[in-house]
Design an enzyme around this catalytic site. Structure first.
Site, short mmCIF file in Angstrom:
data_model
loop_
_atom_site.label_atom_id
_atom_site.label_comp_id
_atom_site.label_asym_id
_atom_site.label_seq_id
_atom_site.Cartn_x
_atom_site.Cartn_y
_atom_site.Cartn_z
N SER A 162 0.77 -1.24 -0.12
CA SER A 162 0.03 0.05 0.11
C SER A 162 0.83 1.17 0.04
O SER A 162 1.91 1.14 0.61
CB SER A 162 -0.91 0.13 1.16
OG SER A 162 -1.45 1.23 1.62
N TYR A 177 -1.37 -0.93 10.52
CA TYR A 177 -1.67 -1.23 8.99
C TYR A 177 -0.15 -0.62 8.11
O TYR A 177 0.50 -1.31 7.43
CB TYR A 177 -2.84 -0.63 8.31
CG TYR A 177 -2.95 -1.14 6.96
CD1 TYR A 177 -3.47 -2.56 6.57
CD2 TYR A 177 -2.70 -0.27 5.67
CE1 TYR A 177 -3.69 -2.80 5.33
CE2 TYR A 177 -2.81 -0.79 4.42
CZ TYR A 177 -3.34 -1.99 4.32
OH TYR A 177 -3.45 -2.54 2.91
#
Length: 254
Positions: A162, A177
């Site tokens: 990401s 995350y």
């Protein structure tokens, strides 16, 4: 746990050191019974690969695989919780027994995207869970896959990452995350460096903000996000692109 479903066939082996045609490639996608992983599985199967659709819930995986088989894909659901070493080991044994090779690994399984958490107050058990799934889950599968790939001097490993895991990305949300994906990026670079020249290419891909259960509504179509992952999973040997971080086939900053 349901008993394992036999694989439909043993794929023919390509010559050592050669790029196998898509019809001979065996691909494993983790977290693949829905969303991005399901679409990646669909596109890999449409390219002619035999796809092992990894799912924590085998029944859900079977349902997803059945739908892709109706579309003409050679897809088999396999039990795979990336946080369980026993699942990884058992799957490696099945792949050895039924195929003797693994050509493509897409580490798609991911979780723990929480916009409300902050680095100063997040529950560390939550952070541990994120690391176990998003980093160590990929690590476990890579360690299982690399020996297969070395055997034929061919492999494609794609770590689904990401942009929020980039070191210079700004933001105070999703600390678990973000840190887990930053660590996955670092692992990608180390593994790519180790395997350089082996025929095994290792890259990280950010699919962008995709309209999935985790991404939420308003994102780009899932097929668009999956396309960049499938591109990295299908890279030709010419140019040997490895150790990169990409979105839509273009390099992005670490």
């Amino acid at each position: 746990m349901s008993p394992p479903v036999p694989f439909p066939r043993r794929a023919p082996r390509g010559r050592f050191g050669t790029e196998p045609p898509p019809s001979q490639r065996i691909a494993l996608v983790s977290g693949a019974n829905r969303g991005l992983g399901l679409e990646v599985s669909r596109q890999l199967a449409a390219a002619g690969m035999t796809v092992l659709l990894g799912a924590r819930n085998l029944a859900a995986g079977e349902k997803a695989a059945k739908a892709l088989r109706r579309e003409g894909g050679d897809v088999t659901a396999v039990q795979l919780d990336v946080t369980a070493q026993a699942d990884v080991d058992a799957l490696a044994e099945r792949i050895e027994r039924d195929f003797g090779r693994l050509d493509v690994l897409v580490n798609n399984a991911g979780a723990y995207f929480n916009l409300d958490d902050r680095a100063s107050s997040v529950d560390l058990a939550y952070v541990s869970g994120a690391l176990d799934t998003n980093l160590l889950g990929a690590w476990r599968l890579c360690e299982a896959a690399v020996p297969f790939m070395r055997r034929h001097a061919y492999g494609r490993i794609v770590n689904v990452s990401s942009g929020c895991g980039a070191i210079d990305s700004e933001g105070e949300d999703c600390p678990a995350y973000r840190v887990s994906k930053a660590a996955l990026n670092s692992y990608t670079r180390m593994l790519a460096a180790e395997l350089k020249g082996s025929g095994i290419l290792v890259n990280a891909v950010c699919p962008g903000w995709v309209a999935t259960d985790m991404g939420g509504p308003g994102g780009r179509p899932v097929a668009d996000g999956a396309a960049g992952i499938v591109w990295a999973a299908s890279l030709p040997p010419q140019g040997a692109i490895t150790g990169g971080f990409f979105r839509d086939r273009a390099p992005i900053a670490w």
